[in-house]
Design a protein around this motif. Structure first.
Motif, PDB file in Angstrom:
ATOM      1  N   SER A   1       1.661  -2.107  -0.732  1.00  0.00           N
ATOM      2  CA  SER A   1      -0.176  -3.008  -0.636  1.00  0.00           C
ATOM      3  C   SER A   1      -0.401  -3.319  -1.895  1.00  0.00           C
ATOM      4  O   SER A   1      -1.539  -4.193  -2.389  1.00  0.00           O
ATOM      5  CB  SER A   1      -0.625  -1.706  -0.380  1.00  0.00           C
ATOM      6  OG  SER A   1      -2.498  -2.128  -0.760  1.00  0.00           O
ATOM      7  N   SER A   2      -0.257  -2.532  -3.520  1.00  0.00           N
ATOM      8  CA  SER A   2      -0.418  -3.212  -4.666  1.00  0.00           C
ATOM      9  C   SER A   2      -0.286  -4.375  -5.155  1.00  0.00           C
ATOM     10  O   SER A   2      -0.463  -5.451  -5.425  1.00  0.00           O
ATOM     11  CB  SER A   2      -0.023  -1.669  -5.584  1.00  0.00           C
ATOM     12  OG  SER A   2      -0.501  -0.480  -5.771  1.00  0.00           O
TER      13      SER A   2
ATOM     14  N   TYR B   1       4.198   6.647  -0.317  1.00  0.00           N
ATOM     15  CA  TYR B   1       4.560   5.845  -1.817  1.00  0.00           C
ATOM     16  C   TYR B   1       5.064   4.521  -1.584  1.00  0.00           C
ATOM     17  O   TYR B   1       4.673   3.707  -2.341  1.00  0.00           O
ATOM     18  CB  TYR B   1       5.378   6.788  -2.620  1.00  0.00           C
ATOM     19  CG  TYR B   1       5.012   7.979  -2.489  1.00  0.00           C
ATOM     20  CD1 TYR B   1       3.414   8.345  -3.215  1.00  0.00           C
ATOM     21  CD2 TYR B   1       5.713   9.597  -2.443  1.00  0.00           C
ATOM     22  CE1 TYR B   1       3.860   9.459  -3.386  1.00  0.00           C
ATOM     23  CE2 TYR B   1       5.509  10.467  -2.744  1.00  0.00           C
ATOM     24  CZ  TYR B   1       4.328  11.233  -2.998  1.00  0.00           C
ATOM     25  OH  TYR B   1       3.994  12.246  -2.882  1.00  0.00           O
TER      26      TYR B   1
ATOM     27  N   ASN C   1       4.164   2.196   1.392  1.00  0.00           N
ATOM     28  CA  ASN C   1       2.989   1.762   1.487  1.00  0.00           C
ATOM     29  C   ASN C   1       2.417   1.502   0.640  1.00  0.00           C
ATOM     30  O   ASN C   1       1.614   0.640   0.810  1.00  0.00           O
ATOM     31  CB  ASN C   1       2.348   2.191   2.927  1.00  0.00           C
ATOM     32  CG  ASN C   1       3.575   2.476   3.929  1.00  0.00           C
ATOM     33  OD1 ASN C   1       4.023   1.984   4.531  1.00  0.00           O
ATOM     34  ND2 ASN C   1       2.725   3.418   4.755  1.00  0.00           N
ATOM     35  N   GLN C   2       2.255   2.244  -0.052  1.00  0.00           N
ATOM     36  CA  GLN C   2       1.336   2.170  -1.353  1.00  0.00           C
ATOM     37  C   GLN C   2       2.126   0.887  -2.192  1.00  0.00           C
ATOM     38  O   GLN C   2       0.612   0.392  -3.063  1.00  0.00           O
ATOM     39  CB  GLN C   2       1.127   3.811  -2.078  1.00  0.00           C
ATOM     40  CG  GLN C   2       0.094   3.452  -3.589  1.00  0.00           C
ATOM     41  CD  GLN C   2      -0.514   4.290  -3.866  1.00  0.00           C
ATOM     42  OE1 GLN C   2       0.782   5.790  -3.975  1.00  0.00           O
ATOM     43  NE2 GLN C   2      -0.658   4.514  -5.016  1.00  0.00           N
TER      44      GLN C   2
ATOM     45  N   SER D   1       3.250  -0.269 -11.462  1.00  0.00           N
ATOM     46  CA  SER D   1       2.955  -0.338  -9.846  1.00  0.00           C
ATOM     47  C   SER D   1       4.560   0.286  -9.379  1.00  0.00           C
ATOM     48  O   SER D   1       4.003   1.448  -9.002  1.00  0.00           O
ATOM     49  CB  SER D   1       2.253  -1.327  -8.522  1.00  0.00           C
ATOM     50  OG  SER D   1       1.243  -1.837  -8.758  1.00  0.00           O
TER      51      SER D   1
END
Length: 215
Positions: A151-152, A145, A147-148, A167
């Protein structure tokens, strides 16, 4: 800045056309029977077709700029050519200055993006280390989560159609069930199987209690 630039370019263009037209008028003092020098200057500066310059001085009642009492090598067609040449040169100068300004802004934009990317990378590493060192019981499940989220945020900085606020909400919604079952109420995980309904319930609770603050 643009106003100052236009004033500078326009003043240069006006001086250029006036000097050329004055030359066309005064050349008759040197040679009253030939416009050869005027035609040469007219052609070298690529103002217009050399045929617009008369062979000998004459009188043109339609003159608007280089009015002269006596015969002149200047004609109305030449005036129009000089005016078009000045406009062309002015436009070229404006485009040149605009290109330099665009290049400068683009360079600063790239520098800002690089700095933001560095800060994102640093923050992601710091948060991952914090989870692993302080909350090891949930770090393995929480790292995807993290990393996500970053990334966003990285896509958002690059101008992608990504909502930074959405995000962050998604990150906290995904993180709270882990926090609740691993830290707040660790016995809950052993007493029942975590499923989609339980996750939805915990997300609704998060919006009410705001455990991470007003996000």
């Amino acid at each position: 800045m643009s106003r100052g630039l236009c004033q500078r370019v326009n003043s240069c263009g006006s001086a250029w056309i006036l000097s050329a037209l004055v030359f066309a008028v005064n050349v008759i003092d040197v040679d009253a029977y030939s416009c050869h020098e005027v035609r040469t200057a007219f052609q070298l500066r690529q103002v217009g077709p050399p045929q617009r310059v008369p062979e000998t001085p004459g009188r043109d009642v339609d003159l608007m700029v280089c009015k002269h009492q006596g015969p002149s090598c200047c004609t109305r067609k030449m005036e129009e050519s000089y005016q078009l040449a000045v406009k062309r040169e002015t436009l070229h100068n404006i485009q040149s200055y605009s290109y330099e300004l665009e290049h400068l802004i683009s360079g600063h934009s790239d520098a800002f993006q690089d700095m933001f990317q560095y800060l994102l990378s640093f923050s992601q590493g710091h948060l991952s280390s914090l989870l692993e060192g302080t909350y090891s019981s949930l770090s393995r499940q929480a790292l995807p989560y993290v990393n996500q989220l970053f990334s966003s945020l990285s896509l958002y900085i690059r101008g992608a159609n990504v909502s930074a606020e959405a995000s962050i909400h998604q990150f906290y919604n995904s993180l709270f069930p882990l926090v609740y079952t691993r830290l707040i109420n660790p016995g809950l995980e052993g007493g029942m199987t975590m499923g989609r309904e339980m996750d939805d319930c915990l997300r609704m609770i998060r919006q009410d209690v705001n455990p991470f603050g007003p996000h």
